[in-house]
Design an enzyme around this catalytic site. Sequence first.
Site, short mmCIF file in Angstrom:
data_model
loop_
_atom_site.label_atom_id
_atom_site.label_comp_id
_atom_site.label_asym_id
_atom_site.label_seq_id
_atom_site.Cartn_x
_atom_site.Cartn_y
_atom_site.Cartn_z
N GLU A 244 14.26 4.13 12.91
CA GLU A 244 12.81 3.99 12.88
C GLU A 244 12.34 3.36 11.57
O GLU A 244 12.92 3.59 10.51
CB GLU A 244 12.16 5.37 13.07
CG GLU A 244 12.56 5.91 14.44
CD GLU A 244 11.88 7.22 14.82
OE1 GLU A 244 11.55 7.35 15.99
OE2 GLU A 244 11.71 8.08 13.95
N CYS B 188 6.27 11.18 6.44
CA CYS B 188 7.47 11.54 5.69
C CYS B 188 8.22 12.67 6.37
O CYS B 188 7.62 13.69 6.72
CB CYS B 188 7.10 12.04 4.31
SG CYS B 188 6.31 10.83 3.30
#
Length: 352
Positions: free
Chosen positions: A98, A341
Amino acid sequence: MPELNNIKNFTRKELIEWINDKTKSFSKNHAFRANQIFLWLYQKKVNSFSEMKNIGDGIRKLLEENFWISSIKKIETKCSEDGSRKYRLLLEDGHSIESVFMPHKNHNTLCISTQVGCGMGCDFCMTGKMGLVRNLETYEIIDQVLTIHNELSEKQRLRNIVFMGMGEPFHNYKNLMQSLEILTDEHGLNFSQRRITVSTSGLIPKIRRFGNEKIKTNLAISLNGARDEVRSKLMPVNKVYNLEGLIKVCRKFPLSSRRRITFEYILIRDLTDSIDDAKCLIRLLQGLKFKINLIPYNSIPGSKYRSPTKEQARKFQKYLLDHRIVAPLRISKGQDIQGACGQLVVKNSFGN
Ligand code: SAH
Ligand code: SF4
């Protein structure tokens, strides 16, 4: 027949050497040829050697016999309300990774991966829960930038690259350095070294080595705890490379006059978000040239940790600001699409 190599695994210097080796007999201007090939690959972004119009037939044939040109497939794009986009990209062997595009007012940032999964096992991180599947090849790192670059409009031009996606970049050191060379090469993708940030969980010998490299990008360190007791609980790497050693290597890290080290610090409710923790953090980093990115913890499924309250996060930030520390509070981009994150994960290697 020799196995074909991917041409995007080669830096320009390596390509010059390769052409030098292969074509002694019929070409003298090897550097010029390599520059042309780089231009086709990284500026015109072609996907076949036949499109490289100004490359002579002899060299083109050699290239075709020895190399292939990769392109990565997008299998999913998720758009967040805040404008950030998470891409799931399919690799040749069926694994996927990703990358996250994050728009800002006057600059855009791409967050890229260096590994499928990660072997560092940080307790708060979803990528860490996957374990390490494998390192990415240089071309797989570069292809993330090329693929996403291709679908942006002129206005959305990428300015910053952060190595903060899946994986511990310093565990894939060689390919990291190769990719940095291609990214910053004026004939390659031509990114400014100042606009690239490599983030590590704190592998001390590699930080030392990175400081001695010719390419000088920014360094970020995931700190997340200001005391060994807390940091070791969150990040197993701290049991091998503790805070004392980590700060020592940071003190010696060569920084040009306007650069500083970024420390990423996750605010976790009742674990890292108290004013006592802030005091500890200031004491720990005293004397360094640094800034702190404060990241409120993003919850991951089944986690025992909790996000801080908004008030507490602001209070923590204010304490640092009052001590004249640069400490942006990063409200994570892309939280609603699990692109923030530590939320990068591919459920299984075939993405189902
Ligand atoms: N592996 C490298 C780079 C990628 S991790 C490193 O650890 O530095 C990118 C950042 O996301 C790290 O700073 C990490 O501390 C942070 N992070 C991971 N999981 C998180 C979570 N659940 N919430 C908030 N930040 C997280
Ligand atoms: Fe790996 Fe970074 Fe996640 Fe730790 S925080 S598990 S080093 S990706």
